[in-house]
Every structure is written in C-alpha cells, then in structure tokens.
Design an enzyme around this catalytic site. Structure first.
Site, short mmCIF file in Angstrom:
data_model
loop_
_atom_site.label_atom_id
_atom_site.label_comp_id
_atom_site.label_asym_id
_atom_site.label_seq_id
_atom_site.Cartn_x
_atom_site.Cartn_y
_atom_site.Cartn_z
N LYS A 1 0.86 -1.21 0.00
CA LYS A 1 0.00 0.00 0.00
C LYS A 1 0.88 1.25 0.00
O LYS A 1 0.64 2.19 -0.75
CB LYS A 1 -0.87 0.01 1.25
CG LYS A 1 -1.52 1.37 1.54
CD LYS A 1 -2.32 1.39 2.80
CE LYS A 1 -1.58 1.81 4.00
NZ LYS A 1 -1.37 3.25 4.18
N ASN A 2 1.94 1.23 0.83
CA ASN A 2 2.76 2.44 0.98
C ASN A 2 3.77 2.62 -0.13
O ASN A 2 4.56 3.57 -0.10
CB ASN A 2 3.42 2.45 2.37
CG ASN A 2 2.38 2.60 3.46
OD1 ASN A 2 1.22 2.95 3.19
ND2 ASN A 2 2.76 2.31 4.69
N CYS B 1 -5.13 12.48 11.97
CA CYS B 1 -5.94 11.30 12.24
C CYS B 1 -5.69 10.91 13.68
O CYS B 1 -4.97 11.60 14.40
CB CYS B 1 -5.59 10.18 11.27
SG CYS B 1 -3.87 9.74 11.40
N ARG C 1 -0.25 14.64 12.30
CA ARG C 1 0.25 14.41 10.95
C ARG C 1 0.57 15.73 10.22
O ARG C 1 0.02 16.04 9.17
CB ARG C 1 -0.75 13.59 10.13
CG ARG C 1 -1.25 12.34 10.78
CD ARG C 1 -0.21 11.26 11.02
NE ARG C 1 0.31 10.65 9.81
CZ ARG C 1 -0.28 9.61 9.19
NH1 ARG C 1 -1.40 9.15 9.65
NH2 ARG C 1 0.25 9.09 8.10
N ASP D 1 4.46 0.58 11.79
CA ASP D 1 3.23 -0.01 11.25
C ASP D 1 3.03 -1.44 11.71
O ASP D 1 1.98 -2.03 11.44
CB ASP D 1 3.23 0.06 9.72
CG ASP D 1 3.21 1.49 9.24
OD1 ASP D 1 3.74 1.77 8.16
OD2 ASP D 1 2.70 2.36 9.99
N ARG E 1 -8.91 -0.17 4.13
CA ARG E 1 -8.07 0.84 3.48
C ARG E 1 -6.68 0.29 3.21
O ARG E 1 -6.04 0.62 2.22
CB ARG E 1 -7.93 2.07 4.39
CG ARG E 1 -9.05 3.07 4.31
CD ARG E 1 -8.63 4.32 5.05
NE ARG E 1 -7.33 4.78 4.60
CZ ARG E 1 -6.46 5.44 5.36
NH1 ARG E 1 -6.77 5.72 6.61
NH2 ARG E 1 -5.30 5.84 4.88
C1 EPZ Z 1 4.14 6.98 5.90
O1 EPZ Z 1 3.35 8.01 6.48
C2 EPZ Z 1 3.22 5.78 5.80
N1 EPZ Z 1 2.08 6.09 4.93
C3 EPZ Z 1 2.73 5.40 7.20
O2 EPZ Z 1 1.93 4.22 7.07
C4 EPZ Z 1 3.96 5.07 8.07
O3 EPZ Z 1 3.53 4.76 9.38
C5 EPZ Z 1 4.90 6.28 8.09
O4 EPZ Z 1 5.26 6.65 6.74
C6 EPZ Z 1 6.18 6.00 8.88
O5 EPZ Z 1 6.84 4.90 8.33
C7 EPZ Z 1 2.24 6.05 3.58
O6 EPZ Z 1 3.33 5.79 3.07
C8 EPZ Z 1 1.01 6.33 2.76
P1 EPZ Z 1 6.15 10.37 8.12
P2 EPZ Z 1 3.92 9.54 6.55
O7 EPZ Z 1 6.05 11.62 7.33
O8 EPZ Z 1 4.70 9.83 5.32
C9 EPZ Z 1 6.17 13.67 11.45
C10 EPZ Z 1 0.14 2.80 7.55
O9 EPZ Z 1 -0.40 2.32 8.57
N2 EPZ Z 1 6.13 14.64 10.34
O10 EPZ Z 1 7.39 9.52 8.02
O11 EPZ Z 1 2.79 10.42 6.91
C11 EPZ Z 1 4.85 12.91 11.58
O12 EPZ Z 1 3.91 13.65 12.32
C12 EPZ Z 1 0.55 4.25 7.52
O13 EPZ Z 1 0.37 2.15 6.50
C13 EPZ Z 1 6.29 15.99 10.63
O14 EPZ Z 1 6.44 16.38 11.79
O15 EPZ Z 1 4.92 9.42 7.79
C14 EPZ Z 1 5.25 11.65 12.28
O16 EPZ Z 1 5.30 11.87 13.68
C15 EPZ Z 1 0.35 4.96 8.84
N3 EPZ Z 1 6.24 16.90 9.62
C16 EPZ Z 1 6.66 11.38 11.74
O17 EPZ Z 1 7.11 12.62 11.17
C17 EPZ Z 1 6.07 16.51 8.31
O18 EPZ Z 1 6.04 17.40 7.43
C18 EPZ Z 1 6.72 10.32 10.67
O19 EPZ Z 1 5.84 10.72 9.65
C19 EPZ Z 1 5.91 15.14 8.04
C20 EPZ Z 1 5.96 14.22 9.06
#
Ligand code: EPZ
Length: 423
Positions: A24-25, A120, A125, A310, A402
C-alpha cells in the site's frame, strides 16, 4: 446506516501458504509519481485496497485516464491529458496520502492546490517538512481556511536537510526534484523500502538518482520523464501482519515471496520470542512455525531499518500472549497506542506511560466488542481475536479495508474463523 463489523473466533492453530499483495505504501506514491509523465504507464501487483481506489479517483479528477483490472491486479494510467492541479477537499480528508501529488504537480504545472490533509487518530500528521522544502524550491505557499496553495514560476533544485526522516516528505521532494532539471540533495532522508521502490520508478522514468553519506539522496531531474511499466514491491507490512497472526494462534505459515531483507528486525524479534523462522533460498521467502511459550521482547519503533511503527500494534497484541514482560516504545507517531485500551478489554495486561506500553503476557485473551482506530490497530485486534477465547467483534473496519486487500479471506484460507458482517 448499515452496521458492519468483523466477527472473529478462535479456530485453533492456523497453517498454510499465502502470496502477498503489492505494498500500500509503495503503490500510492507510485500512482502519484505518474503525474510527472505524459503517456500511458502500467503498474502490476496493485492491491485492490480502498486507498488505491481513492488515489485512482484523485488521478481521474486531475484528468488522467485510469483502468484498474482487479483480477489481474493491473493498473493502466494515461496522463497524456492530465491538466488539473487542484485536489478536492473531501478526497484529501478521505486519504492523507493525497498530499503526495503536490510535488509532481509543482514539477509539472508550477502550482498545486490541496486541502490540508486531516490529522488522524495516530497524530496531528503535520506537513511542515513538505512545505518547507517546496518553499526552499521557490514555491509560494498560501493558506486560506482549509486550503493550501503552492505556486512557483519555475521550481528550482535545492539542498534540503530534513529535521526528521519523514517518508512522505522525502517522497514528495524526490518527485518534485525528479521532474525538473538540476541537482537536488535531500539530507536525513527516509530510506524505507517503499522510498527505494519509488526511486526505482523515477529512475525508469529517466531521473538520475544516487545516494550519498549521510542518508542523502541526490537527484538529477529531467524535464522529459517517460511513462513506465513497474511491478509494485510486495507488502512487507502485510507479510509482518500475517506472520504475527500465525505466531499468535499457533501453527505454521509460508510466505514464498516475503521480502526478507526489509523485515530483518521484525524476524529477529519473532525469533527472539522463540518462534522458528526459516528463510528461503537466495534470502527470499520465509516460513514461520509457532511455539509456546513465547518469550517477551522489547523494542522501540524507529525509521527504517529500525522496527516499523506499522507493525507496532500487531506486535502489542502478540506480546499480550508472551510469558513475561515486554516494553514497546512508540517514537514515530505521538498517539499510536490507541489499540491498547481495546486490547485491555480483551484481558491484555498492559500499562501505559506516555508513549511506552509495558505488556505483561497472560495465558489467554477473551473475545470482546472492540473498536479499530487505524489500519494497523484494526489488524492488531483481528490478531487478538484469532487467539482469544470466545467471539470478538471489531467495528471501524473501513480502516482495515483501506490498508489490506482481503485479509479476512487470506486468514480463512489458513483456517481462521473470521468474517465481515453487514447487518
Ligand atoms: C508513511 O506516512 C506511511 N504512509 C505510514 O503508514 C507510516 O507509518 C509512516 O510513513 C512512517 O513509516 C504512507 O506511506 C502512505 P512520516 P507519513 O512523514 O509519510 C512527522 C500505515 O499504517 N512529520 O514519516 O505520513 C509525523 O507527524 C501508515 O500504513 C512531521 O512532523 O509518515 C510523524 O510523527 C500509517 N512533519 C513522523 O514525522 C512533516 O512534514 C513520521 O511521519 C511530516 C511528518
């Protein structure tokens, strides 16, 4: 409104062999990256999960033609006449990953209008890292109410050091950089397997992408990226979820196409718990055999190659059945322990302190009515229900749908007693 829930009952040890769906990711960001090209691309091993349908709708809203053959798991995307650069608010609300079209739209059109992706339950996020990078590339970011617009005459390459190796921000910057001329460097980049799969796609489109120390991705973009044929990587998170489910119920599971190299620490932890893990020839594929009692383990979630956030919830469910005390520290998201109260309803002995959960294993869990709060929490509750005595009913099943294609069906193939009920 129709009442729908997942009904799960203990059916004893699960056993069998399964093939994995596409990740998915990886598929969502790969679909978004096609905005960079003009022509017809073909993606295979595309999972028929709800998020893929959302991303299909988004691309069609932008003017792409998208054909999805679910039986063949094949997606044909023609972006020749793609001319939109604004994403509707309700789509953004339904799927956070919609933000991943922002980078490609800026590269293609010099503008992108989206609604701020809703937070969420697992966290606010934020998208500050995405926006900071686009501003560094010359974009003017304006917000009005829920809307966010980025405009730039000519987006330019840059060197961007990330405060945190955000997966989505890395991917967004990577795609914007791939679609323009010049060299962009992303320092402290996320290097998750799904990011590497995207790099393969962008290279095949015609971008030159290398790695440098420390954790740096170097992109030499191109104004003429070509359509691609690409097979989506197998879903390491589906693999981990299935392995943990069989570990919880007892039994054996073979996953011949499991990407072992992207599951190393997960397999290490399962092995430490006393489960037997056999890796296939050339390091591809894995067979798990469950054993009781299971030893407790502790870990913290980290960016790759650390323990994946995850699979934290599914492991919390498994550790609830280990013989002893384990501690899980969730460091990636600020609120990703919402499955704990639901597991406690099933008899799990878990104490929470901030973003740490201390799990004292119990002899058995008991079926209960519980609520799923995100994709992986839903998977954790299914796992607990498979092992629990009595019937478990899980609402919030849209989360599960999803992120997984046919998880219930796959588990039934292994002998599980699980069904989706729509009253
Ligand atoms: C991706 O989300 C995945 N989703 C998530 O999978 C996964 O848990 C996550 O990466 C971490 O591996 C998809 O790929 C569609 P991040 P993403 O940006 O990109 C903070 C699932 O269950 N952050 O690495 O949103 C954020 O708040 C889902 O399959 C900022 O502060 O994750 C979080 O605490 C859930 N500012 C941390 O970084 C930003 O601009 C990691 O988020 C962006 C992120």
């Amino acid at each position: 409104m129709a009442h729908e829930y997942i009904r799960v009952q203990n059916a004893g040890p699960l056993s069998g062999e399964l093939t994995l769906e596409g990740a998915k990711n990886a598929v969502l960001v790969t679909m978004a990256s096609l905005v960079l090209t003009r022509g017809k691309s073909r993606l295979t091993r595309v999972p028929a999960s709800h998020d893929v349908y959302q991303m299909k709708t988004l691309l069609e809203e932008l003017g792409a033609e998208v054909l999805f053959d679910e039986q063949k798991h094949e997606l044909i995307v023609d972006t020749t006449f793609l001319n939109g650069w604004s994403v509707s608010p309700d789509l953004m609300k339904r799927m956070r990953a919609s933000i991943l079209v922002m980078g490609p739209l800026l590269a293609r059109f010099g503008k992108a209008k989206i609604a701020l992706p809703g937070g969420c339950l697992i966290g606010t996020r934020p998208v500050d890292l995405h926006l900071k990078a686009f501003a560094r590339m010359g974009a003017t970011i304006t917000t009005s109410g829920d809307f966010l617009q980025a405009d730039v005459e000519k987006i330019r390459p840059c060197r961007f050091v990330m405060d945190y190796p955000s997966v989505g921000a890395t991917e967004n910057i990577l795609m914007a950089a791939a679609g323009i001329s010049g060299v962009t460097e992303i320092v402290n980049a996320a290097l998750e397997p799904e990011v590497l799969d995207l790099i393969t796609v962008l290279r095949n489109m015609g971008a030159h992408i290398d790695f440098a120390f420390p954790a740096t991705i170097v992109v030499q973009g191109s104004l003429d990226l070509k359509p691609v044929e690409h097979e989506i990587m197998c879903d390491r998170l589906e693999a981990g979820t299935l392995l943990i489910a069989v570990a919880a119920t007892g039994g054996t599971l073979s996953l011949p196409d499991a990407p072992v190299d992207s599951l190393e620490l997960v397999l290490e932890k399962l092995s430490e718990m006393g489960l037997s893990i056999e890796v296939g020839p050339q390091g591809r594929g894995v067979k798990l055999t469950s054993h009781r009692p299971m030893n407790p383990v502790s870990f913290k979630t980290m960016p790759y190659p650390g323990f994946p956030t995850d699979l934290q919830a599914p492991m919390t469910a498994l550790l609830s059945l280990a013989s002893g005390k384990g501690v899980i520290h969730e460091t990636v998201f600020e609120n990703r322990l919402l499955h704990v109260p639901e597991l406690q309803k099933m008899g799990a002995q878990i104490s929470l302190s901030g973003d740490r959960a201390t799990i004292t294993g119990v002899e058995r869990l008991y079926g209960a009515s519980v609520i799923a709060t995100d994709i992986r929490a839903a998977a954790a509750l299914v796992i607990a229900g498979l092992a629990a005595e009595g019937e478990t009913r899980i609402t919030g099943i849209h989360h599960l749908l999803r992120g997984y294609e046919g998880l219930d069906q796959k588990l039934r193939t292994l002998g599980a007693c699980i069904e989706i009920v729509r009253d």
